[in-house]
Write a protein that holds these residues in place. Structure first.
Motif, mmCIF file in Angstrom:
data_model
loop_
_atom_site.group_PDB
_atom_site.id
_atom_site.type_symbol
_atom_site.label_atom_id
_atom_site.label_comp_id
_atom_site.label_asym_id
_atom_site.label_seq_id
_atom_site.Cartn_x
_atom_site.Cartn_y
_atom_site.Cartn_z
ATOM 1 N N GLY A 21 0.830 -1.193 0.000
ATOM 2 C CA GLY A 21 0.000 0.000 0.000
ATOM 3 C C GLY A 21 0.861 1.239 0.000
ATOM 4 N N GLU A 22 0.235 2.376 0.117
ATOM 5 C CA GLU A 22 0.953 3.644 0.069
ATOM 6 C C GLU A 22 1.479 4.035 1.449
ATOM 7 N N ILE A 23 2.486 4.872 1.458
ATOM 8 C CA ILE A 23 3.066 5.370 2.708
ATOM 9 C C ILE A 23 2.091 6.333 3.372
ATOM 10 N N GLU A 24 1.939 6.171 4.671
ATOM 11 C CA GLU A 24 1.112 7.061 5.484
ATOM 12 C C GLU A 24 2.013 7.869 6.410
ATOM 13 N N VAL A 25 1.980 9.172 6.301
ATOM 14 C CA VAL A 25 2.736 10.031 7.208
ATOM 15 C C VAL A 25 1.938 10.172 8.499
ATOM 16 N N ILE A 26 2.509 9.703 9.587
ATOM 17 C CA ILE A 26 1.835 9.749 10.885
ATOM 18 C C ILE A 26 2.003 11.117 11.531
ATOM 19 N N ALA A 27 3.214 11.648 11.472
ATOM 20 C CA ALA A 27 3.495 12.927 12.133
ATOM 21 C C ALA A 27 4.620 13.623 11.399
ATOM 22 N N ALA A 28 4.611 14.956 11.486
ATOM 23 C CA ALA A 28 5.669 15.776 10.899
ATOM 24 C C ALA A 28 6.036 16.872 11.886
#
Length: 305
Positions: free
Chosen positions: A221-228
Motif C-alpha cells: 500500500g501507500e506510505i502514510e505520514v503519521i506525524a511531521a
C-alpha cells in the motif's frame, strides 16, 4: 543515524511503567567512541554498533560499574550502523567504510553467539555495491533470516537474505528520499517492523511514517505520514520504538529529547528538550520502555519511563 553524532539510545523490553524516574550514567568511554545503534542479547547484555573502526562492543548493564567490552572489529568496515536479531543470540549488522554522507563496501554481516557466547562466529553474508548509505535494519517477523535495510541516500529499502546472501531493492519511494536541497541529506533513517507495517523516520523530511508490507517485505500500500515536525523546531527525528500494542511510538530527537507520538500524530516531548542539555544529549536509537541512552561524550545512560 546522525553521521557526526557520538551517541545511541536503546531500550530494554519491559512491562510498561508509568512515570519518568531518573537518568543514570552507566558507562563512559575514555575516548570519543561514536555509538550508533544497539541490540539486546538473551542474557540481558547490550550490543553496541559504533563508528570506532567497525568495532562492535558489548555491555552488561546488570552488573555494578559495567564496562563496554570489545566483541570484534568487523572486517572491511570503519563504521557499523543498523543491527537486528535474526535468531537466538544471532544478529545481522550493517557495516561499511564511512565517507561524506555515503559509504563504500556496504556489507551485511552476521554475528552468531550460539556456539560460543563470548567468542561469536562472524561472517560476511552480503555485499551491496549499489547501496549508498545503509542505516536502519529490521528482521521480517515471519522470516527473521531476511532483513530489511533502509538506504538514506538512495531512498530505497533493500531486502537481504542472510542465509543465501541475496540482496535486492524491495521498493523505492520519494518519501524515503531526502529533498535535493536538504542541508543534511539523510532520508529514511530509523526503521522498525510491527503489526504488518514498516515504520520509519525520514530525517531530512522531518516525518515519522509507515507503509504496509507483507510477510516477505513487499510493499502492499501507500506510505502514510503519521506525524511531521512543525518546521520551527531545531531538531529532527532519528531512531525510535513502536510499542507492542502499536498505540504509541517514542522517537529520539537529536540533540537532547525523546518525543512520544500517537497514531493520530499528536506529539509530546517526554524527556529533555528545550534548555535541558544534560538529561539526554543526542539520542539516536531505542527499543522499548526501559531505556538506555548513549550521549555525547561517548557515554551510556539509563532512564526509566
Amino acid at each position: 543515524m546522525r553521521v557526526l553524532s557520538t551517541l545511541a539510545l536503546l531500550a530494554l523490553a519491559a512491562d510498561r511503567l508509568i512515570a519518568l524516574e531518573t537518568t543514570t550514567e552507566l558507562f563512559h568511554f575514555s575516548t570519543s567512541v561514536a555509538i550508533e545503534n544497539t541490540a539486546l542479547r538473551p542474557d540481558g547484555s547490550l550490543l553496541l554498533t559504533t563508528f570506532d573502526q567497525g568495532r562492535l562492543y558489548t555491555l552488561n548493564p546488570s552488573v555494578p560499574n559495567p564496562e563496554a567490552e570489545l566483541v570484534a572489529a568487523l572486517p572491511g568496515a570503519t563504521a557499523l550502523c543498523g543491527i537486528a536479531a535474526i535468531d537466538a543470540d544471532k544478529f545481522a549488522v550493517i557495516g561499511g567504510v564511512q565517507g561524506n554522507y555515503s559509504y563504500t563496501n556496504e556489507t551485511i554481516y552476521t554475528v552468531d553467539f550460539g556456539a560460543n557466547p563470548t567468542n561469536p562466529t562472524i561472517e560476511v553474508v552480503s555485499r551491496i555495491p549499489n547501496a549508498i548509505m545503509l542505516n536502519g535494519l529490521a528482521a521480517l517477523p515471519a522470516h527473521p533470516h531476511v532483513v530489511m535495510a533502509g538506504d538514506a541516500r538512495l531512498g530505497a529499502v533493500f531486502r537481504v537474505d542472510t542465509d543465501t546472501g541475496t540482496a535486492e531493492v524491495a521498493f523505492k519511494d520519494p518519501l524515503l528520499t531526502a529533498p535535493s536541497n536538504a542541508s543534511t541529506p539523510i532520508g529514511v533513517n530509523g526503521l522498525k517492523i510491527a503489526g504488518g507495517y514498516m515504520y520509519f523516520t525520514n530525517t531530512a523530511r522531518e516525518i515519522f511514517a509507515r507503509v504496509p508490507i507483507d510477510g516477505f517485505g513487499r510493499k502492499t500500500g501507500e506510505i502514510e505520514v503519521i506525524a511531521a515536525l512543525s518546521g520551527a523546531e531545531l531538531y529532527n527525528w532519528d531512531d525510535f520504538v513502536v510499542l507492542d500494542d502499536y498505540n504509541l511510538a517514542y522517537l529520539a530527537q537529536p540533540d537532547n529529547a525523546i518525543a512520544q507520538v500517537s497514531p493520530n500524530g499528536a506529539q509530546n516531548i517526554i524527556v529533555g528538550g528545550g534548555d535541558d542539555h544534560t538529561t539526554l544529549v543526542g539520542p539516536t536509537s531505542e527499543w522499548s520502555c526501559v531505556w538506555w541512552a548513549g550521549c555525547s561524550g561517548s557515554a551510556i545512560r539509563r532512564w526509566i519511563r
